[in-house]
Design a protein around this motif. Structure first.
Motif, PDB file in Angstrom:
ATOM      1  N   GLY A 141       0.900  -1.111  -0.108  1.00 40.83           N
ATOM      2  CA  GLY A 141      -0.032   0.124   0.120  1.00 40.83           C
ATOM      3  C   GLY A 141       0.907   1.201  -0.125  1.00 40.83           C
ATOM      4  N   THR A 142       0.069   2.434   0.336  1.00 44.51           N
ATOM      5  CA  THR A 142       0.757   3.490   0.445  1.00 44.51           C
ATOM      6  C   THR A 142       0.666   4.308   1.816  1.00 44.51           C
ATOM      7  OG1 THR A 142       0.309   3.740  -1.832  1.00 44.51           O
ATOM      8  CG2 THR A 142       0.586   5.988  -0.710  1.00 44.51           C
ATOM      9  N   LEU A 143       1.750   4.901   2.267  1.00 42.75           N
ATOM     10  CA  LEU A 143       1.639   5.528   3.542  1.00 42.75           C
ATOM     11  C   LEU A 143       2.042   6.967   3.435  1.00 42.75           C
ATOM     12  CD1 LEU A 143       0.789   4.637   6.397  1.00 42.75           C
ATOM     13  CD2 LEU A 143       3.262   4.350   6.869  1.00 42.75           C
ATOM     14  N   THR A 144       1.419   7.927   3.828  1.00 44.65           N
ATOM     15  CA  THR A 144       1.972   9.493   3.643  1.00 44.65           C
ATOM     16  C   THR A 144       2.774   9.792   5.242  1.00 44.65           C
ATOM     17  OG1 THR A 144       0.351  10.145   1.990  1.00 44.65           O
ATOM     18  CG2 THR A 144       1.382  11.860   3.341  1.00 44.65           C
ATOM     19  N   VAL A 145       3.884   9.989   5.116  1.00 40.37           N
ATOM     20  CA  VAL A 145       4.603   9.956   6.390  1.00 40.37           C
ATOM     21  C   VAL A 145       4.994  11.666   6.415  1.00 40.37           C
ATOM     22  CG1 VAL A 145       6.452   9.441   7.722  1.00 40.37           C
ATOM     23  CG2 VAL A 145       5.404   7.800   6.240  1.00 40.37           C
ATOM     24  N   THR A 146       4.735  12.183   7.769  1.00 35.71           N
ATOM     25  CA  THR A 146       5.122  13.520   8.125  1.00 35.71           C
ATOM     26  C   THR A 146       5.967  13.563   9.349  1.00 35.71           C
ATOM     27  OG1 THR A 146       3.059  14.303   7.245  1.00 35.71           O
ATOM     28  CG2 THR A 146       4.364  16.031   8.559  1.00 35.71           C
ATOM     29  N   ILE A 147       6.999  14.018   9.203  1.00 31.71           N
ATOM     30  CA  ILE A 147       8.083  14.000  10.094  1.00 31.71           C
ATOM     31  C   ILE A 147       8.947  15.557  10.413  1.00 31.71           C
ATOM     32  CG2 ILE A 147      10.406  13.234  11.188  1.00 31.71           C
ATOM     33  CD1 ILE A 147      10.088  10.715   9.219  1.00 31.71           C
ATOM     34  N   ALA A 148       8.588  16.184  11.321  1.00 34.26           N
ATOM     35  CA  ALA A 148       9.221  17.599  11.814  1.00 34.26           C
ATOM     36  C   ALA A 148       8.632  18.437  10.618  1.00 34.26           C
ATOM     37  CB  ALA A 148      10.557  17.382  11.899  1.00 34.26           C
ATOM     38  N   GLY A 149       7.334  18.302   9.917  1.00 37.90           N
ATOM     39  CA  GLY A 149       6.720  19.330   9.035  1.00 37.90           C
ATOM     40  C   GLY A 149       7.244  18.956   7.581  1.00 37.90           C
ATOM     41  N   LYS A 150       8.084  17.775   7.253  1.00 34.42           N
ATOM     42  CA  LYS A 150       8.309  17.389   6.091  1.00 34.42           C
ATOM     43  C   LYS A 150       7.524  16.374   5.645  1.00 34.42           C
ATOM     44  CE  LYS A 150      13.068  19.171   6.311  1.00 34.42           C
ATOM     45  NZ  LYS A 150      14.337  18.657   6.322  1.00 34.42           N
ATOM     46  N   THR A 151       6.779  16.056   4.745  1.00 37.12           N
ATOM     47  CA  THR A 151       6.052  15.036   4.138  1.00 37.12           C
ATOM     48  C   THR A 151       6.492  14.266   3.049  1.00 37.12           C
ATOM     49  OG1 THR A 151       3.955  16.029   5.217  1.00 37.12           O
ATOM     50  CG2 THR A 151       3.538  14.472   3.558  1.00 37.12           C
ATOM     51  N   ALA A 152       6.286  13.067   2.722  1.00 38.57           N
ATOM     52  CA  ALA A 152       6.438  12.238   1.790  1.00 38.57           C
ATOM     53  C   ALA A 152       5.706  10.852   1.649  1.00 38.57           C
ATOM     54  CB  ALA A 152       8.112  11.903   1.812  1.00 38.57           C
ATOM     55  N   VAL A 153       5.403  10.266   0.488  1.00 37.22           N
ATOM     56  CA  VAL A 153       4.782   9.380   0.500  1.00 37.22           C
ATOM     57  C   VAL A 153       5.704   8.100   0.280  1.00 37.22           C
ATOM     58  CG1 VAL A 153       3.049   8.031  -0.686  1.00 37.22           C
ATOM     59  CG2 VAL A 153       3.093  10.418  -0.411  1.00 37.22           C
ATOM     60  N   ILE A 154       5.690   6.872   0.883  1.00 37.12           N
ATOM     61  CA  ILE A 154       6.378   5.762   0.518  1.00 37.12           C
ATOM     62  C   ILE A 154       5.240   4.595   0.322  1.00 37.12           C
ATOM     63  CG2 ILE A 154       8.289   6.503   1.931  1.00 37.12           C
ATOM     64  CD1 ILE A 154       7.132   4.892   4.390  1.00 37.12           C
ATOM     65  N   GLY A 155       5.864   3.575  -0.351  1.00 38.43           N
ATOM     66  CA  GLY A 155       5.130   2.359  -0.846  1.00 38.43           C
ATOM     67  C   GLY A 155       6.125   1.293  -0.429  1.00 38.43           C
TER      68      GLY A 155
END
Length: 138
Positions: free
Chosen positions: A92-106
């Motif tokens: 699947g797909t997970l949108t991750v936000t860490i310390a204000g930075k967001t990215a999508v990982i699969g």
């Protein structure tokens, strides 16, 4: 044996770590657990499976679990804590936000959250997202 000031100071963190967890966390023993035999914790449409939680041979605390998130859901609101976490994506797909930075990982992707960083995850895909979390210093 002559203990130096340096050798004594080097032992203090290990003693503190071992005494902090000795009473409430067992040492992790070797094991083999088929996925379908892991206990399932249901939370609405989401599931988690605890895999291990305890102390390593060096006294460090280690916790691992698997999570399956339904589309559009998150396990909990963004938060921060002292321990560190490694997210390992399986499906699947997970949108991750860490310390204000967001990215999508699969599938095959990873995200690492350092101690005390505000972070959150959300399944922004159209299918279930499955990932493993490895937490140290819990």
């Amino acid at each position: 044996m002559n203990a130096t000031r340096r050798s004594v100071l080097q032992v203090i963190p290990m003693l503190a770590a071992s005494s902090a967890f000795a009473s409430d966390s067992p040492t992790i023993s070797s094991f083999i657990k088929p996925f379908d035999e892991l206990p399932v914790k249901q939370n609405g449409q989401n599931q988690s499976r605890p895999i291990l939680d305890g102390l390593t041979h060096s006294g460090g605390h280690l916790e691992v679990h698997e999570t399956t998130l339904a589309p559009g859901s998150e396990p909990h609101p963004p938060h921060q804590h002292e321990h560190e976490e490694l997210f390992l994506m399986m499906k699947g797909t997970l949108t991750v936000t860490i310390a204000g930075k967001t990215a999508v990982i699969g599938p095959g992707g990873a995200a690492f959250v350092h101690s005390n960083e505000l972070h959150g995850v959300r399944n922004t895909g159209t299918e279930n997202a499955q990932y493993f979390v490895v937490a140290t210093g819990v």
